[in-house]
Scaffold this motif. Structure first.
Motif, PDB file in Angstrom:
ATOM      1  N   PHE A  32     -38.059  28.079 -51.000  1.00  0.00           N
ATOM      2  CA  PHE A  32     -38.054  27.024 -49.991  1.00  0.00           C
ATOM      3  C   PHE A  32     -39.407  26.339 -49.911  1.00  0.00           C
ATOM      4  CE2 PHE A  32     -39.299  26.270 -45.483  1.00  0.00           C
ATOM      5  CZ  PHE A  32     -38.572  25.116 -45.266  1.00  0.00           C
ATOM      6  N   HIS A  33     -40.484  27.122 -49.960  1.00  0.00           N
ATOM      7  CA  HIS A  33     -41.838  26.551 -49.939  1.00  0.00           C
ATOM      8  C   HIS A  33     -42.766  27.497 -50.697  1.00  0.00           C
ATOM      9  CE1 HIS A  33     -45.627  24.868 -48.550  1.00  0.00           C
ATOM     10  NE2 HIS A  33     -44.952  23.860 -48.008  1.00  0.00           N
ATOM     11  N   PRO A  34     -43.580  26.973 -51.607  1.00  0.00           N
ATOM     12  CA  PRO A  34     -44.416  27.851 -52.442  1.00  0.00           C
ATOM     13  C   PRO A  34     -45.480  28.614 -51.669  1.00  0.00           C
ATOM     14  CG  PRO A  34     -44.962  25.535 -52.809  1.00  0.00           C
ATOM     15  CD  PRO A  34     -43.707  25.558 -51.994  1.00  0.00           C
ATOM     16  N   GLN A  35     -45.758  28.241 -50.421  1.00  0.00           N
ATOM     17  CA  GLN A  35     -46.761  28.966 -49.650  1.00  0.00           C
ATOM     18  C   GLN A  35     -46.167  30.048 -48.757  1.00  0.00           C
ATOM     19  OE1 GLN A  35     -48.844  25.605 -47.779  1.00  0.00           O
ATOM     20  NE2 GLN A  35     -50.569  25.952 -49.147  1.00  0.00           N
ATOM     21  N   VAL A  36     -44.847  30.196 -48.753  1.00  0.00           N
ATOM     22  CA  VAL A  36     -44.234  31.273 -47.987  1.00  0.00           C
ATOM     23  C   VAL A  36     -44.574  32.601 -48.656  1.00  0.00           C
ATOM     24  CG1 VAL A  36     -42.050  32.324 -47.303  1.00  0.00           C
ATOM     25  CG2 VAL A  36     -42.357  29.863 -47.087  1.00  0.00           C
ATOM     26  N   SER A  37     -44.947  33.578 -47.834  1.00  0.00           N
ATOM     27  CA  SER A  37     -45.263  34.912 -48.343  1.00  0.00           C
ATOM     28  C   SER A  37     -44.536  35.933 -47.472  1.00  0.00           C
ATOM     29  CB  SER A  37     -46.776  35.157 -48.308  1.00  0.00           C
ATOM     30  OG  SER A  37     -47.082  36.466 -48.735  1.00  0.00           O
ATOM     31  N   VAL A  38     -43.509  36.563 -48.045  1.00  0.00           N
ATOM     32  CA  VAL A  38     -42.652  37.473 -47.295  1.00  0.00           C
ATOM     33  C   VAL A  38     -42.714  38.864 -47.911  1.00  0.00           C
ATOM     34  CG1 VAL A  38     -40.255  37.953 -46.624  1.00  0.00           C
ATOM     35  CG2 VAL A  38     -41.098  35.604 -46.619  1.00  0.00           C
ATOM     36  N   ARG A  39     -42.719  39.870 -47.071  1.00  0.00           N
ATOM     37  CA  ARG A  39     -42.622  41.256 -47.541  1.00  0.00           C
ATOM     38  C   ARG A  39     -41.173  41.708 -47.383  1.00  0.00           C
ATOM     39  NH1 ARG A  39     -46.724  45.144 -44.808  1.00  0.00           N
ATOM     40  NH2 ARG A  39     -45.715  44.335 -42.929  1.00  0.00           N
ATOM     41  N   ALA A  40     -40.622  42.297 -48.428  1.00  0.00           N
ATOM     42  CA  ALA A  40     -39.237  42.741 -48.403  1.00  0.00           C
ATOM     43  C   ALA A  40     -39.168  44.244 -48.626  1.00  0.00           C
ATOM     44  CB  ALA A  40     -38.425  42.012 -49.469  1.00  0.00           C
ATOM     45  N   PHE A  41     -38.354  44.924 -47.820  1.00  0.00           N
ATOM     46  CA  PHE A  41     -38.191  46.372 -47.913  1.00  0.00           C
ATOM     47  C   PHE A  41     -36.719  46.687 -48.128  1.00  0.00           C
ATOM     48  CE2 PHE A  41     -41.990  45.550 -45.534  1.00  0.00           C
ATOM     49  CZ  PHE A  41     -42.899  46.535 -45.914  1.00  0.00           C
ATOM     50  N   ASN A  42     -36.385  47.152 -49.327  1.00  0.00           N
ATOM     51  CA  ASN A  42     -35.015  47.518 -49.664  1.00  0.00           C
ATOM     52  C   ASN A  42     -34.790  48.975 -49.269  1.00  0.00           C
ATOM     53  OD1 ASN A  42     -32.428  47.400 -50.765  1.00  0.00           O
ATOM     54  ND2 ASN A  42     -33.153  48.068 -52.774  1.00  0.00           N
ATOM     55  N   GLU A  43     -34.970  49.247 -47.975  1.00  0.00           N
ATOM     56  CA  GLU A  43     -34.920  50.613 -47.470  1.00  0.00           C
ATOM     57  C   GLU A  43     -34.260  50.626 -46.095  1.00  0.00           C
ATOM     58  OE1 GLU A  43     -38.759  52.750 -47.851  1.00  0.00           O
ATOM     59  OE2 GLU A  43     -39.496  50.876 -48.729  1.00  0.00           O
ATOM     60  N   ASN A  44     -33.889  51.799 -45.664  1.00  0.00           N
ATOM     61  CA  ASN A  44     -33.401  51.982 -44.307  1.00  0.00           C
ATOM     62  C   ASN A  44     -34.524  51.656 -43.340  1.00  0.00           C
ATOM     63  OD1 ASN A  44     -32.815  53.256 -41.729  1.00  0.00           O
ATOM     64  ND2 ASN A  44     -31.145  54.309 -42.768  1.00  0.00           N
ATOM     65  N   ALA A  45     -34.263  50.748 -42.412  1.00  0.00           N
ATOM     66  CA  ALA A  45     -35.320  50.274 -41.517  1.00  0.00           C
ATOM     67  C   ALA A  45     -35.938  51.408 -40.703  1.00  0.00           C
ATOM     68  CB  ALA A  45     -34.759  49.206 -40.585  1.00  0.00           C
ATOM     69  N   LEU A  46     -35.113  52.358 -40.247  1.00  0.00           N
ATOM     70  CA  LEU A  46     -35.639  53.428 -39.402  1.00  0.00           C
ATOM     71  C   LEU A  46     -36.585  54.353 -40.169  1.00  0.00           C
ATOM     72  CD1 LEU A  46     -32.432  54.228 -37.351  1.00  0.00           C
ATOM     73  CD2 LEU A  46     -34.429  52.921 -36.636  1.00  0.00           C
ATOM     74  N   ASP A  47     -36.476  54.349 -41.510  1.00  0.00           N
ATOM     75  CA  ASP A  47     -37.422  55.121 -42.328  1.00  0.00           C
ATOM     76  C   ASP A  47     -38.744  54.375 -42.504  1.00  0.00           C
ATOM     77  OD1 ASP A  47     -35.530  57.094 -42.638  1.00  0.00           O
ATOM     78  OD2 ASP A  47     -34.763  56.294 -44.537  1.00  0.00           O
ATOM     79  N   CYS A  48     -38.792  53.127 -42.059  1.00  0.00           N
ATOM     80  CA  CYS A  48     -40.005  52.297 -42.189  1.00  0.00           C
ATOM     81  C   CYS A  48     -40.591  51.976 -40.810  1.00  0.00           C
ATOM     82  CB  CYS A  48     -39.678  50.994 -42.914  1.00  0.00           C
ATOM     83  SG  CYS A  48     -38.948  51.181 -44.540  1.00  0.00           S
ATOM     84  N   TRP A  49     -40.357  52.863 -39.854  1.00  0.00           N
ATOM     85  CA  TRP A  49     -40.756  52.565 -38.479  1.00  0.00           C
ATOM     86  C   TRP A  49     -42.243  52.263 -38.350  1.00  0.00           C
ATOM     87  CZ3 TRP A  49     -38.983  50.619 -34.326  1.00  0.00           C
ATOM     88  CH2 TRP A  49     -39.662  50.739 -33.126  1.00  0.00           C
ATOM     89  N   SER A  50     -43.091  52.924 -39.123  1.00  0.00           N
ATOM     90  CA  SER A  50     -44.533  52.682 -39.011  1.00  0.00           C
ATOM     91  C   SER A  50     -44.880  51.244 -39.360  1.00  0.00           C
ATOM     92  CB  SER A  50     -45.315  53.650 -39.898  1.00  0.00           C
ATOM     93  OG  SER A  50     -44.941  53.491 -41.259  1.00  0.00           O
ATOM     94  N   GLN A  51     -44.232  50.689 -40.396  1.00  0.00           N
ATOM     95  CA  GLN A  51     -44.469  49.271 -40.736  1.00  0.00           C
ATOM     96  C   GLN A  51     -43.872  48.340 -39.686  1.00  0.00           C
ATOM     97  OE1 GLN A  51     -43.246  51.551 -42.901  1.00  0.00           O
ATOM     98  NE2 GLN A  51     -43.854  51.088 -45.028  1.00  0.00           N
TER      99      GLN A  51
END
Length: 552
Positions: free
Chosen positions: A374-393
């Motif tokens: 959509f825009h070359p300046q977009v910077s997104v972090r993606a986590f292909n994991e169960n969200a509850l296992d990533c609670w610290s992030q």
């Protein structure tokens, strides 16, 4: 009114005021209008009697109005008599509509005679620069005495040049970069305009006079001249215009520099006495950075630019919501994180922002790719994991948005949010689709003594306190089929509305005006139930509040 009747009405009206049909179009006329008592000859062309395409008006004899006093002349479309907002006219009264247009033309020309012309030229100055090329500007808007350094380059994809770009580095995600050249941008707080009698410089001498006539630049001609001789493309940005210039080094001198018979450092001395013979190329820039895209519609203080957001769920709601978040300022410097551990299936794309090309791919990673496209300046972090296992992030973000619409996830996130105080997250926002798309709701939890999510429905088999539909209706669950799981059918518009509702609630929170915590939209006007926006009180019977009472 049919086309023939409309043309007859227009013809009778124009002939009544002295205009004559001239052809070759079906409605081309010539006549005169009075501008401060002086007759001015014009031609009028009416391509469309419904006025979707506006009539065009041209001066027949520009000497009747000195060009230097006339601001509103467009090279291709004649006199610009309508503002950017347009000119509403009545297609059912075509004769009166044409008279109104002629009145606007007269008013426009009279404003120029009253001395507004120079001001209007300044307001529209970029139009009068007549650039050779347009530039997409990805640099940030900032004023600096020395200017901002960057590079101008062509951005290409699949071997095709798509645009000319100005950015900090000669690199752009998703594009091939060719012919990068150094550039310098100076932003000023005052408007740019004609200077030294020059509107659009054609030579170095013209440019010298123009620069000397721009006191707002805060830099003298010698500095600009040196930068041009060093091979820089120089840009100037004011509130009204973004313009740039590049010097065209005479061919014989450029050849001598390549052969090293002339030192590049000697260029200023060689050209100082022949500036009227050296041409310059003109450019026009358009702010198109992600920062500008988001702040253009939403003030910076009220968007997500400096807010870190954790979006849990990249499905039906989360997909549309992720795009809205980016358009509202999220996604700068990696401040948007998406959590989803599912793959996109064939059945998903009937109501998902992602399409066919992403089938079989992880939703979180696919959304990251789509947003960054959509825009070359977009910077997104993606986590292909169960969200509850990533609670610290997740807990380390300012705002947590739950777009899963899944009761178990909603309850678990609500519990963790209530239980902890030693993390950064200050708000938890849920959004979901009620029943089979009867309505959509969003709920904001700020841990401030008001209701939590479970206060809205204290038990799994209980009733909602503020339902968005009639819970007596049987939930339509489609059974699992080969390659796909069971699902609740609803139309794509419900997902879009849920995403929009959540984005609005989040923006209100960012602007320190959270308003009603529970918001409802009835999607299906027969099955949906409207609920007035409300901030529910906490319930003593709520298991989440009871279990976390020490932390509240």
């Amino acid at each position: 009114m049919d086309k023939r009747s409309a043309l007859q009405n227009i013809d009778a009206t124009l002939q009544r005021i002295g205009f004559q049909y001239t052809g070759s179009g079906v409605a081309d006329y010539s006549g005169s209008i009075s501008v401060h008592g002086q007759p001015i000859d014009i031609s009028l062309s009416i391509p469309d009697v419904s006025f979707v395409q506006k009539p065009r008006v041209f001066l027949k004899d520009r000497s009747q109005i000195p060009l230097e006093t006339l601001a509103h002349v467009e090279s291709g479309d004649g006199i610009c008599y309508a503002s950017g907002a347009g000119l509403p006219i009545d297609l059912y009264r075509p004769g009166e509509a044409i008279l109104r247009i002629l009145d606007e033309v007269k008013r426009t020309l009279e404003l120029s005679y009253r001395g507004r012309a120079k001001l209007e030229i300044v307001d529209e100055y970029q139009q009068y620069w007549y650039p050779k090329l347009g530039v997409q500007v990805l640099l940030p808007k900032q004023q600096s005495s020395g200017g901002t350094d960057g590079f101008v380059f062509f951005a290409s994809r699949n071997g095709q040049v798509e645009f000319l770009c100005l950015d900090r580095r000669p690199a752009l995600r998703g594009y091939d970069v060719t012919f990068p050249e150094p550039a310098r941008l100076r932003c000023v707080s005052e408007k740019l305009g004609p200077g030294g009698g020059i509107r659009a410089p054609k030579t170095l001498e013209d440019l010298r006079r123009w620069v000397d006539g721009q006191p707002a630049l805060g830099v003298n001609w010698q500095v600009i001249f040196n930068e041009l001789c060093q091979g820089l493309t120089v840009f100037f940005a004011g509130p009204n215009a973004f313009v740039g210039v590049k010097m065209e080094v005479p061919k014989e001198i450029a050849t001598a520099i390549l052969r090293k018979s002339i030192r590049k450092q000697s260029l200023t001395k060689l050209l100082v006495n022949r500036m009227d013979k050296v041409s310059v190329e003109r450019y026009a820039g358009n702010w198109s950075s992600l920062d500008h895209v988001s702040s253009r519609n939403i003030p910076e203080r009220d968007n997500f630019k400096n807010i870190s957001v954790a979006l849990i769920g990249g499905g039906t709601i989360g997909g549309y919501l992720s795009r809205l978040l980016v358009q509202s300022g999220a996604g700068m410097d990696g401040r948007l994180s998406i959590f989803d551990n599912q793959l996109l299936s064939e059945g998903n794309i009937g109501r998902h922002v992602l399409g066919f090309e992403y089938i079989g791919k992880p939703k979180a990673l696919a959304l990251k790719a789509e947003l960054e496209r959509f825009h070359p300046q977009v910077s997104v972090r993606a986590f292909n994991e169960n969200a509850l296992d990533c609670w610290s992030q997740i807990a380390n973000c300012d705002l947590i948005i739950d777009a899963t619409g899944e009761w178990n996830v909603q309850s678990a996130l609500n519990d963790r949010f209530l239980a902890g105080r030693d993390f950064r997250a200050a708000a938890l926002l849920h959004t979901w689709i009620f029943m089979n798309g009867a309505g959509v709701q969003s709920f904001l939890n700020l841990r401030d003594g008001l209701a939590c999510f479970r206060c809205l429905k204290t038990s799994f088999d209980g009733r909602w306190r503020y339902p968005a539909g009639d819970e007596r209706h049987v939930l339509n669950v489609q059974p699992a089929s080969c390659g796909d799981g069971s699902y609740v059918p609803f139309s794509a518009d419900a997902a879009v509305m849920a995403a929009s509702l959540a984005n609005r609630a989040a923006l209100d929170w960012v602007s320190a005006k959270p308003g009603a915590r529970l918001r409802t939209i009835a999607v299906d006007l027969e099955r949906g139930r409207y609920q007035k926006p409300v901030s529910p009180t906490a319930l003593k019977s709520c298991p989440a509040c009871l279990g976390n009472s020490s932390s509240l």
